[in-house]
Design a protein around this motif. Sequence first.
Motif, short mmCIF file in Angstrom:
data_model
loop_
_atom_site.label_atom_id
_atom_site.label_comp_id
_atom_site.label_asym_id
_atom_site.label_seq_id
_atom_site.Cartn_x
_atom_site.Cartn_y
_atom_site.Cartn_z
N LEU A 130 9.04 1.62 -8.59
CA LEU A 130 9.32 0.68 -8.90
C LEU A 130 10.32 -0.17 -8.56
N GLN A 131 11.22 0.09 -7.95
CA GLN A 131 12.19 -0.84 -6.44
C GLN A 131 11.76 -1.93 -5.88
N VAL A 132 10.27 -1.36 -4.86
CA VAL A 132 9.46 -1.59 -3.64
C VAL A 132 8.77 -2.32 -4.78
N CYS A 133 7.78 -2.46 -6.17
CA CYS A 133 6.79 -3.35 -6.36
C CYS A 133 7.57 -4.54 -7.28
N ARG A 134 8.89 -4.37 -7.84
CA ARG A 134 9.86 -5.35 -7.81
C ARG A 134 10.08 -6.26 -6.91
N ARG A 135 10.97 -5.53 -6.36
CA ARG A 135 10.61 -6.62 -4.93
C ARG A 135 10.19 -7.37 -4.78
N LEU A 136 8.94 -6.68 -4.67
CA LEU A 136 7.72 -7.65 -3.55
C LEU A 136 7.45 -8.72 -4.76
N ARG A 137 7.39 -8.55 -5.74
CA ARG A 137 6.78 -9.50 -6.85
C ARG A 137 8.28 -10.58 -6.60
N ALA A 138 8.81 -10.05 -6.69
CA ALA A 138 10.05 -11.80 -6.74
C ALA A 138 9.74 -11.86 -5.17
N GLU A 175 0.93 -1.51 0.05
CA GLU A 175 0.01 -0.07 0.32
C GLU A 175 1.16 1.07 0.35
N TYR A 176 2.17 1.19 0.58
CA TYR A 176 3.10 2.07 1.05
C TYR A 176 3.80 2.04 -0.15
N GLY A 177 4.20 1.32 -0.89
CA GLY A 177 5.47 1.66 -2.01
C GLY A 177 5.10 0.96 -2.71
N VAL A 178 3.75 1.26 -3.41
CA VAL A 178 3.53 1.22 -4.93
C VAL A 178 3.71 1.82 -6.02
N GLY A 179 3.67 2.98 -5.62
CA GLY A 179 4.74 4.02 -6.30
C GLY A 179 6.05 4.17 -6.48
N GLU A 183 0.93 4.01 -18.05
CA GLU A 183 2.27 3.54 -18.32
C GLU A 183 2.68 2.94 -18.88
N GLY A 184 2.18 1.75 -20.36
CA GLY A 184 3.15 0.41 -20.26
C GLY A 184 4.13 -0.07 -20.18
N VAL A 185 5.11 0.65 -21.01
CA VAL A 185 6.13 0.76 -19.96
C VAL A 185 6.79 0.85 -18.90
N ARG A 186 6.57 1.51 -17.61
CA ARG A 186 6.46 1.52 -16.61
C ARG A 186 5.85 0.00 -16.56
N ARG A 187 4.37 -0.03 -16.42
CA ARG A 187 3.70 -0.87 -16.12
C ARG A 187 5.11 -2.38 -15.72
N MET A 188 4.93 -2.28 -17.60
CA MET A 188 5.75 -3.30 -17.14
C MET A 188 6.79 -4.21 -16.48
N LEU A 189 8.08 -2.58 -15.98
CA LEU A 189 8.92 -2.63 -15.11
C LEU A 189 8.56 -3.20 -13.78
N ALA A 190 7.02 -2.32 -13.47
CA ALA A 190 6.59 -2.49 -12.63
C ALA A 190 6.18 -3.76 -12.35
N ARG A 191 5.54 -4.56 -13.24
CA ARG A 191 5.32 -5.85 -13.31
C ARG A 191 6.13 -7.34 -13.37
N THR A 192 8.45 -7.18 -13.52
CA THR A 192 8.81 -7.61 -13.44
C THR A 192 9.53 -7.98 -11.94
N GLY A 193 9.33 -9.28 -12.18
CA GLY A 193 10.26 -9.42 -9.92
C GLY A 193 11.76 -8.93 -10.12
N ASP A 194 12.15 -8.46 -9.48
CA ASP A 194 13.47 -8.02 -8.86
C ASP A 194 14.53 -8.60 -7.65
N ARG A 213 -3.66 0.41 -11.04
CA ARG A 213 -3.99 2.15 -11.21
C ARG A 213 -2.67 2.52 -10.92
N GLU A 214 -1.45 2.58 -10.42
CA GLU A 214 -0.16 3.60 -10.23
C GLU A 214 0.21 3.57 -11.68
N TYR A 215 0.02 3.02 -12.78
CA TYR A 215 1.18 3.52 -13.84
C TYR A 215 0.17 2.85 -14.40
#
Length: 260
Positions: free
Chosen positions: A186-194, A180-184, A228-239, A224-226
């Motif tokens: 990219l770093q947090v979204c990617r780490r959380l997905r991983a 909830e706090y980190g969706v904005g 744009e297609g490219v940024r959304r793709m980056l946010a949906r990639t686990g890292d 909701r947060e992204y």
Amino acid sequence: MEAQGRCLLLDERADGPRRDAPAQVVRSEDGGAVQGLDVAGLVRAASRYDCLLVVAHRVGDFVPPGAVLLEVHGTPRTAVDPRRLAGLVALGAERTVEQDPAFALRVLADIAARALSSAVNDPTTAVQVLNHIEAFLHAVGRSELRGRHVLAGPDGRPRAVVPGRGWEEYLELGVTEVREYGVGSLQVCRRLRALLDGLLAAVPDGRRPAVRRQLALLDDAVEREYPEGVRRMLARTGDRQGIGGGGSSPGDAPRPGGDA
């Protein structure tokens, strides 16, 4: 739960031992957080009184003055000493980690949330905390968890019922506020997905639906947060490093029905 290893943990049926209305209740004199239980003491007391003692609150709950601490079921062979039984439930000013692992997880989630506040804005610290949250969830995810622990006395009869905590509760506690706090970030979204993809590959089959629900919530938040297609793709990639780790780790199984 203190001294649980000296008590017999029963394999209860889905409905557990029969529970009628309690013959008596034991109330707290003072309020406080449940810091721990003397489980062996509860079993010994229930065996002595020939009754079933049901703990009314989980470790970590705050109990107001006068609230029910214990339920006494059955017909005790002698008069129950409420003060002595109440002493088997330790209350204090705040939660502790000794018998309350969820509190340790709560503290980790709070550190991550604080790092993600607008006043601090430190997603790297949040990612480092997610490393420890992931280790915690992997350990818990492979452990035996029960909503209720039913313990027997020397005669094999149920003597104490202690509320437990399930896998979904630990998982929600570990990831909800970080999402909830980190969706904005990219770093947090990617780490959380991983983290979630790794859990999906590691935990038993019966616990995977809860992980998939958390992945779906993360997907919704990213949508909701992204826009744009490219940024959304980056946010949906686990890292595993958030950013700079090269995307999904080779050791992580692809998420069924989702992105690789």
